[in-house]
Design an enzyme around this catalytic site. Structure first.
Site, PDB file in Angstrom:
ATOM      1  N   HIS A  60       0.877  -1.136   0.390  1.00 46.29           N
ATOM      2  CA  HIS A  60      -0.002   0.020  -0.011  1.00 46.29           C
ATOM      3  C   HIS A  60       0.710   1.515   0.052  1.00 46.29           C
ATOM      4  O   HIS A  60       2.164   1.454   0.330  1.00 46.29           O
ATOM      5  CB  HIS A  60      -0.811   0.199   1.276  1.00 46.29           C
ATOM      6  CG  HIS A  60      -1.337   1.187   1.625  1.00 46.29           C
ATOM      7  ND1 HIS A  60      -2.422   1.516   0.288  1.00 46.29           N
ATOM      8  CD2 HIS A  60      -2.049   2.233   2.361  1.00 46.29           C
ATOM      9  CE1 HIS A  60      -2.615   2.978   0.742  1.00 46.29           C
ATOM     10  NE2 HIS A  60      -2.914   3.010   2.314  1.00 46.29           N
ATOM     11  N   ASP A  77      -2.455   8.882   3.892  1.00 49.82           N
ATOM     12  CA  ASP A  77      -2.672   7.988   3.646  1.00 49.82           C
ATOM     13  C   ASP A  77      -4.644   8.116   3.084  1.00 49.82           C
ATOM     14  O   ASP A  77      -4.707   8.538   3.497  1.00 49.82           O
ATOM     15  CB  ASP A  77      -3.061   6.886   4.666  1.00 49.82           C
ATOM     16  CG  ASP A  77      -3.288   5.613   4.478  1.00 49.82           C
ATOM     17  OD1 ASP A  77      -4.226   4.806   3.873  1.00 49.82           O
ATOM     18  OD2 ASP A  77      -4.280   4.937   5.883  1.00 49.82           O
ATOM     19  N   CYS A 127      -3.866   4.089  -4.681  1.00 51.36           N
ATOM     20  CA  CYS A 127      -3.473   4.050  -3.943  1.00 51.36           C
ATOM     21  C   CYS A 127      -2.378   5.003  -4.291  1.00 51.36           C
ATOM     22  O   CYS A 127      -1.962   6.128  -3.388  1.00 51.36           O
ATOM     23  CB  CYS A 127      -3.336   3.187  -2.483  1.00 51.36           C
ATOM     24  SG  CYS A 127      -2.097   2.091  -3.427  1.00 51.36           S
TER      25      CYS A 127
END
Length: 209
Positions: A60, A77, A127
């Site tokens: 991620h 994030d 992401c």
């Protein structure tokens, strides 16, 4: 590295897009979980960091920014996970890089500002692209990169506790569509490879295993 099982964005793609977005002079690069932190405390800087070790292929992507004016480290994030959840899901902790960054400053004291809302869908593999979008906001508006700037106003954050809720999926899907339009406007690399990038980072990509 990518964001798990070969999905998402590669380091090469992220570097090319970040350059297109005007982040080049401040961008330290892409790193695995061993990112050392910001060692030049007087310089505006940013990086994209994976929660896993390079040897795993990646899990991620997160974005970090350093604003020397306020000795502030920004952590973005796209899922807005808490520290506990980052550790639980990805075994990722960032205290070490903050500590090393603080030691490089004169007063050995820094402020952390962290995103707490989700802008990415739970099965999305975008992401890394969301991190690029955040870094565009960071280098252009380093005093207010999380919100209150034209770039991040384009997406709508939802409470991380609602991430899996069917109620917010249309909002998160719209965010990804907005993200693609933003990158199509600002990145020639994205335009040249749009079909492949969108396929690899699709909103439901993690269901295509």
């Amino acid at each position: 590295m990518t964001c798990g099982s070969g999905n998402g964005s590669s380091e090469q793609e992220l570097k090319a897009i970040v350059r297109d977005l005007g982040c080049g002079p401040y961008f330290l690069g892409t790193f695995d979980k061993r990112f050392p932190g910001f060692m030049a405390p007087d310089k505006l800087a940013c990086a994209i960091v994976n929660t896993a070790g390079r040897e795993t292929g990646g899990e991620h992507w997160l974005a970090f920014g350093w604003n020397p004016r306020y000795n502030t480290c920004y952590l973005f994030d796209p899922f807005g996970f808490s520290d506990e959840r980052l550790k639980q899901i990805y075994q990722f902790e960032y205290e070490g890089l903050l500590r090393r960054s603080a030691l490089a400053t004169k007063d050995r004291c820094i402020t952390l500002e962290k995103s707490t809302q989700s802008v990415q869908g739970p099965r999305s593999a975008a992401c890394g692209l969301f991190c690029c979008m955040f870094l565009h906001a960071f280098v252009h508006w380093p005093d207010r990169p999380m919100d209150g700037n034209p770039t991040m106003k384009l997406v709508t954050g939802v409470s991380n506790s609602m991430l899996q809720s069917p109620q917010v999926q249309p909002t998160l899907r719209r965010n990804q569509e907005v993200l693609y339009r933003f990158l199509n406007t600002h990145s020639s690399y994205f335009r040249s490879h749009r079909a492949r990038i969108e396929r690899a980072t699709a909103f439901d990509r993690m269901d295509m295993q």
